[in-house]
Write a protein that holds these residues in place. Structure first.
Motif, PDB file in Angstrom:
ATOM      1  N   ALA A 110       8.903  -1.665  -6.755  1.00 48.53           N
ATOM      2  CA  ALA A 110       8.694  -1.005  -5.464  1.00 48.53           C
ATOM      3  C   ALA A 110       9.147  -1.918  -4.322  1.00 48.53           C
ATOM      4  O   ALA A 110       9.823  -1.481  -3.386  1.00 48.53           O
ATOM      5  N   VAL A 111       8.804  -3.198  -4.433  1.00 46.69           N
ATOM      6  CA  VAL A 111       9.195  -4.170  -3.396  1.00 46.69           C
ATOM      7  C   VAL A 111      10.723  -4.262  -3.325  1.00 46.69           C
ATOM      8  O   VAL A 111      11.314  -4.216  -2.241  1.00 46.69           O
ATOM      9  N   MET A 112      11.363  -4.378  -4.494  1.00 48.03           N
ATOM     10  CA  MET A 112      12.829  -4.493  -4.526  1.00 48.03           C
ATOM     11  C   MET A 112      13.490  -3.229  -3.986  1.00 48.03           C
ATOM     12  O   MET A 112      14.498  -3.294  -3.295  1.00 48.03           O
ATOM     13  N   SER A 113      12.918  -2.058  -4.297  1.00 46.17           N
ATOM     14  CA  SER A 113      13.497  -0.794  -3.822  1.00 46.17           C
ATOM     15  C   SER A 113      13.402  -0.682  -2.306  1.00 46.17           C
ATOM     16  O   SER A 113      14.300  -0.160  -1.656  1.00 46.17           O
TER      17      SER A 113
ATOM     18  N   LYS B 147       3.656   0.103   2.722  1.00 48.09           N
ATOM     19  CA  LYS B 147       4.447   1.089   1.980  1.00 48.09           C
ATOM     20  C   LYS B 147       4.110   1.129   0.488  1.00 48.09           C
ATOM     21  O   LYS B 147       4.322   2.146  -0.181  1.00 48.09           O
ATOM     22  N   THR B 148       3.667  -0.014  -0.046  1.00 52.56           N
ATOM     23  CA  THR B 148       3.380  -0.060  -1.484  1.00 52.56           C
ATOM     24  C   THR B 148       1.892   0.192  -1.780  1.00 52.56           C
ATOM     25  O   THR B 148       1.529   0.341  -2.960  1.00 52.56           O
ATOM     26  N   ASN B 149       1.061   0.179  -0.729  1.00 54.45           N
ATOM     27  CA  ASN B 149      -0.398   0.321  -0.897  1.00 54.45           C
ATOM     28  C   ASN B 149      -0.969  -0.753  -1.828  1.00 54.45           C
ATOM     29  O   ASN B 149      -1.927  -0.502  -2.568  1.00 54.45           O
ATOM     30  N   ALA B 150      -0.358  -1.911  -1.811  1.00 53.88           N
ATOM     31  CA  ALA B 150      -0.832  -2.988  -2.691  1.00 53.88           C
ATOM     32  C   ALA B 150      -1.832  -3.860  -1.939  1.00 53.88           C
ATOM     33  O   ALA B 150      -1.861  -3.852  -0.708  1.00 53.88           O
ATOM     34  N   THR B 151      -2.628  -4.621  -2.663  1.00 52.69           N
ATOM     35  CA  THR B 151      -3.524  -5.571  -2.000  1.00 52.69           C
ATOM     36  C   THR B 151      -2.685  -6.797  -1.617  1.00 52.69           C
ATOM     37  O   THR B 151      -1.674  -7.099  -2.271  1.00 52.69           O
ATOM     38  N   ALA B 152      -3.140  -7.488  -0.565  1.00 51.09           N
ATOM     39  CA  ALA B 152      -2.381  -8.646  -0.080  1.00 51.09           C
ATOM     40  C   ALA B 152      -2.227  -9.699  -1.177  1.00 51.09           C
ATOM     41  O   ALA B 152      -1.151 -10.284  -1.349  1.00 51.09           O
ATOM     42  N   GLY B 153      -3.312  -9.917  -1.934  1.00 53.43           N
ATOM     43  CA  GLY B 153      -3.278 -10.951  -2.975  1.00 53.43           C
ATOM     44  C   GLY B 153      -2.279 -10.629  -4.071  1.00 53.43           C
ATOM     45  O   GLY B 153      -1.449 -11.471  -4.443  1.00 53.43           O
TER      46      GLY B 153
END
Lengths: 224, 95
Positions: free
Chosen positions: B16-19, B35-41
């Motif tokens: 997702a990050v690469m896209s 955009k990815t809804n990921a946690t910071a960690g």
């Protein structure tokens, strides 16, 4: 989003979803276009009105352009600092507008320097241009000037707008530039007074209207 | 013969990050997180893995006294991403 293995279909679907998310995140605020469009329209229309209605503001109204440069630079720096990402289109567009700023400033210098220097160079060679009224026979000094420079300004106005419109596939800017090119051809046949009117109209078609459309889209996006 | 899928890219968050990064010139950490809804960690860990693989550059700077992390894809990252997409397409073509 968690860290997990994907199958091939899920991977392709994720790629296309993220690319779409990145694309839909970019929204130009239109502030710079509105600012430039407004000031060009005011300057052009006031110049036209002064000749048409025979009054004088007592100063060159086009100097307002330089007054606008300071808030313009402030807006650009502020918007850049607040942006969380930069697209390739935005980077290309920035370069187009940088070239425009250099070109328009260079033409302003050309307009103000070349006639005086040309007079001086002729005088240094012991020559002077004169004009004769063929009806009265009166002979007066004739000073160099650059004919229909407004037409050149119209071409320069259209350049960054059409480039921005094409890079970003933004039709209002493409049409604005097309109007500007049409005004250029008309200006080849018109006097100074109507050239000023056309510069004002170019400001409206080229920047103000596309800027207002961008602003509207930006506000709707913020509201979402 | 089908090539093995790049294990660095073949994971949900890293892909997702690469896209995202292939679509923009550069992006701030907070934009990627949003955009990815990921946690910071978790995002930090995955970004570090992509950086270690040479797929992205990470630039840390300050804006108004706040730390800012800017990520941008490298040439190697673009090449790896293209190869990954080609591999995916060849796998799907086989089905």
């Amino acid at each position: 989003m968690e860290e997990k293995e994907l199958n091939e279909k899920e991977s392709l679907s994720l790629i296309s979803e993220m690319i779409q998310k990145a694309k839909s995140s970019f929204h130009e605020s239109g502030t710079s276009a509105i600012l430039w469009g407004s000031v060009t329209a005011v300057c052009g229309l006031l110049s036209f009105a002064q000749v048409q209605f025979g009054f004088s503001l007592g100063f060159d109204v086009w100097l307002l352009i330089f007054v606008v440069i300071i808030p313009q630079i402030y807006i650009i720096i502020k918007e850049r600092k607040n942006k969380l990402f930069k697209t390739y289109q935005a980077a290309a567009t920035d370069n187009v507008w940088l070239v425009y700023a250099i070109s328009i400033s260079a033409i302003a210098f050309y307009q103000n320097i070349v006639p005086g220097i040309s007079d001086k160079l002729m005088l240094d060679e012991g020559m002077q241009l004169l004009q004769k009224n063929i009806a009265t026979g009166e002979v007066k000094d004739y000073h160099f000037f650059i004919p229909s420079l407004s037409s050149v300004y119209l071409i320069i106005y259209a350049f960054p707008t059409i480039a921005t419109g094409l890079i970003n596939k933004f039709k209002p800017m493409i049409w604005g530039a097309v109007v500007c090119y049409a005004l250029f051809f008309i200006s080849l046949y018109t006097s100074f007074k109507y050239d000023m009117l056309m510069l004002g109209l170019a400001g409206i078609a080229n920047w103000l209207i596309p800027g207002l459309i961008l602003r509207d889209r930006y506000n709707k996006n913020i509201a979402c | 013969m089908f090539k093995d899928l790049d294990p660095i890219l073949h994971s949900q968050l890293r892909l997702a990050v690469m896209s995202l990064l292939i679509s923009v010139k550069e992006a701030e950490f907070t934009f990627i997180r949003e955009k990815t809804n990921a946690t910071a960690g978790n995002l930090s860990v995955q970004i570090q893995k992509l950086k270690d693989a040479g797929y992205i550059d990470v630039i840390k700077k300050f804006n108004k006294n706040y730390p800012q992390t800017i990520c941008k894809i490298t040439k190697g990252g673009v090449k790896a991403f293209e190869e990954y997409v080609n591999s995916l397409q060849s796998y799907l073509g086989k089905e």
